[in-house]
Design a protein around this motif. Structure first.
Motif, short mmCIF file in Angstrom:
data_model
loop_
_atom_site.label_atom_id
_atom_site.label_comp_id
_atom_site.label_asym_id
_atom_site.label_seq_id
_atom_site.Cartn_x
_atom_site.Cartn_y
_atom_site.Cartn_z
N PRO A 154 -13.35 -34.98 31.97
CA PRO A 154 -11.93 -35.32 32.15
C PRO A 154 -11.65 -35.63 33.60
CG PRO A 154 -12.17 -33.37 30.76
CD PRO A 154 -13.53 -33.67 31.30
N GLY A 155 -10.88 -36.67 33.82
CA GLY A 155 -10.58 -37.12 35.18
C GLY A 155 -11.27 -38.42 35.53
N ASP A 256 -14.82 -28.22 34.15
CA ASP A 256 -13.87 -28.66 33.13
C ASP A 256 -13.25 -30.01 33.44
OD1 ASP A 256 -14.27 -26.30 31.74
OD2 ASP A 256 -12.74 -25.25 32.92
N ARG A 257 -13.34 -30.46 34.68
CA ARG A 257 -12.84 -31.77 35.07
C ARG A 257 -13.51 -32.17 36.38
NH1 ARG A 257 -8.02 -33.42 35.19
NH2 ARG A 257 -8.35 -34.80 36.97
#
Length: 717
Positions: A154-155, A256-257
């Motif tokens: 994510p990102g 997580d990102r």
């Protein structure tokens, strides 16, 4: 058009409309083509998936986001495209927004059908078909994505995706955004993000800008392109954004990102140079390695493609933007990526060419204008080819990938599995790899991972030494260009509605079972419309359920002169009424006079129910009753009332309450005498011997002097 300019099929019914030209895509190319064709007298339908014209470059936010007003003016070309949209709004072009075209089919020599689904995401579920004599494809392009370790975190967003987020929703992908990849789009994205308040630690360009020096003529005839680059470069300098050429993001770090990226120097073939990696902290990455034309609709129809200098596939067009399939034109990035100005010129050339082709006329004015447009287009096309060559991906980029790097995100196929399919299972091309690994069988159908799988397969097959492997796969001929719900495909089998004149009101024709020309019985609840076989019978009565207009049968108590129980109406024809209403036989209370029926409904110009014996209303009569007023005192005007059975011109014995109406065969007394009892006028009956002619017991003489034979005594003459 009364309802909709497109023709819905299946559950939606609407008027049909055939256009001269259907334009698919409302970006600069499609909008310019539609306006040019409409200006020359063509009827044009402009279909686009978005709700407003502009395409990706001129994407607008929602109207309520007024904060974009100041930012709109900074986008180059905004005022020119706004003027084009004003001409579109003033034209007779039918702009069909939120129409996702999934197929184009040929119906004849000069007849095409464009199939689409509606809704913001194509989830409206309403299949739509637009007919046209010619089609202009202005389908634009999509980002080319080359995977690397960590690109699924994510990102990580596409460079064009980050720009779309900013334009349409004023949303930044992060506070610290690294912009990476290849192509001039990176400069525009980085300057836009920086102007919007994001911190851009670096712009990472995998190629370089010295490649343009190999095309001096293209630069000389397009000086405004150098000016655009200077504008973006100045914006980056003001915001202190460094530009790193011959480098690439080879890994993304984070749990997580995105937390950081590794930027590595590249050689001339885009292979990472060992020991040159540098880690840059960020919370988002906008990455894109150029654009690829969207040609699915065209290749599905057999249009030829060409290889562009950066390895993509674009449609082959001639000087008038005609494809290799007669009746199909293409403009904009579908014919090669080159910017919005080139797309607008190609769209205008195509619109004029289609108009001249369909109208069969040409002239010096149009010819000179076309030549001027084509000269400008050719200059911009030369720069587009130089740009593609300067930013073409090198074949060594596959060395970025570790075996556990996801290549196909939809099916979670790793680079190791693709390599194993070639080296261990004997796959010799991308199609075989797809069958062995399912790479490209997911939601995107290979639009994102197709280039990567092709390059990986070629590199693994040739031991990583193949040249020119950074090209997109040959476009597949798919029947569906976008995802389509199964319900839409199922609705295509429904019979199409019969055409009707919208100025003529529908007249219900169905009748009860057994009506003239209507065979067989029909199930309860059948409504006006087609019979059970689905065939319509124009001009021929179709069955109607009991109680509907013109159909005898039981009626609901208290029903007035309104539609029957099933909601069917018959304009110009009386609808079902309660018993005793005008023209409806039934019992009436003693002493009732002319006027509204018990429900209060009146029938202007038509006598309402009366008491038994009133004019036109049958009822019990005493023996010997003559042609006289009924018990209510009402005297028939110009029309004798019903007489006792056996009287001249009166039908035979009928059950109480029966009216002088058609018999069960459907024949009326005025056309064919109804059966009467023996002894009526003109009907012989057995007479006793010696009976002579004499009036009937009622004393009434039959018209014309004809009498009923009377019994005579034996032996009389």
């Amino acid at each position: 058009m009364p309802d909709s300019p497109s023709e819905p099929r299946g559950p939606l019914d609407g008027p049909r409309r055939a256009y001269d030209l259907a334009v698919i895509g409302a970006g600069p190319a499609g909008t310019a083509g539609a306006v040019a064709a409409a200006r020359l007298g063509l009827s044009v339908a402009l279909l686009d998936a978005a709700d407003r014209p502009g395409g990706q470059y001129f994407r607008d936010p929602a109207p309520e986001l007024a904060a974009l007003r100041g930012r709109r003016a900074t986008l180059p070309g905004r005022s020119a495209f706004a003027a084009l949209c004003a001409r579109l709004a003033a034209s007779r072009v039918d702009h069909l927004a939120a129409h996702h075209v999934w197929s184009v089919t040929r119906e004849g020599a000069d007849a095409w059908s464009v199939h689409a689904v509606t809704g913001p995401d194509g989830d409206g579920g309403a299949p739509v078909r637009v007919r046209a004599r010619a089609v202009l494809l202005a389908t634009g392009s999509q980002e080319r994505q080359l995977p690397f370790p960590g690109w699924t975190l994510p990102g990580v967003v596409g460079a064009g995706g980050a720009q779309a987020m900013l334009k349409s929703g004023l949303v930044l992908p992060g506070k610290r955004v690294v912009v990476a990849g290849s192509g001039p789009l990176l400069l525009a994205v980085a300057s836009s993000l920086a102007a919007a308040g994001a911190r851009v630690p670096a712009v990472v360009e995998a190629s370089g800008y010295l490649g343009y020096a190999r095309h001096p003529r293209a630069l000389a005839v397009n000086p405004h392109k150098a000016l655009e680059a200077a504008v973006h470069g100045g914006a980056l300098l003001r915001h202190r954004v460094p530009v790193r050429t011959r480098s690439a993001v080879t890994r993304v770090h984070g749990a997580d990102r995105v937390e950081a990226v590794t930027v590595t120097r590249l050689d001339r073939d885009w292979r990472p140079v060992p020991g040159t990696g540098r880690r840059i902290a960020c919370d988002a990455l906008a990455v894109g390695h150029g654009l690829e034309p969207r040609v699915e609709l065209a290749t599905g129809l057999g249009c030829a493609t060409r290889r562009t200098p950066d390895g993509a596939h674009a449609l082959v067009v001639d000087g008038l933007q005609r494809t290799t399939v007669p009746g199909l034109w293409a403009a904009g990035e579908a014919a090669g990526v080159g910017g919005w100005q080139l797309a607008r010129l190609e769209g205008e050339v195509a619109g004029i060419a289609v108009a001249l082709r369909l109208s069969g006329r040409a002239g010096a004015v149009h010819g000179e204008h076309l030549r001027a447009l084509r000269r400008r287009r050719d200059r911009l096309r030369s720069f587009a080819d130089a740009m593609a060559a300067a930013h073409a991906p090198g074949e060594g980029w596959t060395d970025w990938l570790t075996d556990d790097t996801d290549v196909c995100r939809c099916e979670e196929v790793t680079a190791g599995r693709v390599r194993a399919a070639v080296t261990e299972l004997g796959a010799h091309d991308a199609r075989t790899v797809k069958l062995l690994t399912r790479a490209g069988m997911g939601w995107c159908q290979g639009r994102v991972c197709g280039t990567a799988v092709t390059c990986l397969a070629a590199a693994a097959r040739d031991g990583g030494t193949a040249r020119g492997t950074a090209s997109a796969p040959t476009p597949a001929r798919r029947p569906l260009a976008v995802p389509v719900p199964l319900g839409v495909l199922a609705a295509l089998d429904d019979p199409e509605p019969e055409p009707r004149d919208s100025a003529t009101p529908e007249v219900a024709v169905s009748r009860v079972p057994g009506a003239a020309g209507v065979p067989g019985a029909y199930p309860p609840g059948a409504v006006d419309g087609r019979d059970l076989s689905g065939a319509a019978s124009p001009g021929d009565p179709v069955p109607r359920v009991p109680g509907t207009a013109g159909a005898p049968g039981p009626y609901l108590p208290g029903a007035a002169d309104e539609p029957g129980p099933f909601g069917a109406t018959s304009p110009g024809d009386p609808v079902s009424r309660v018993p005793d209403a005008a023209g409806v036989p039934g019992s009436c209370p003693p002493g009732a006079v002319d006027g509204p029926d018990p429900s209060g409904a009146t029938s202007p110009g038509v006598p309402v129910s009366r008491v038994p014996g009133a004019a036109g209303v049958p009822g019990p009569y005493s023996p010997g009753a003559a042609d006289e007023p009924g018990p209510s005192g009402a005297t028939p005007s110009g029309d004798p009332v019903s007489r006792v059975p056996g009287a001249a011109g009166a039908p035979g014995p009928y059950p109480p309450g029966a009216a002088d109406e058609p018999d069960p065969s459907g024949a009326t007394p005025s056309e064919d005498p109804v059966p009467r009892a023996p002894g009526e006028a003109g009907v012989p009956e057995p007479q006793p011997p010696g009976a002579a002619d004499r009036p009937d017991p009622s004393g009434a003489a039959p018209p014309g002097g004809r009498r009923i034979p009377a019994p005579r005594a034996p032996g009389r003459d």
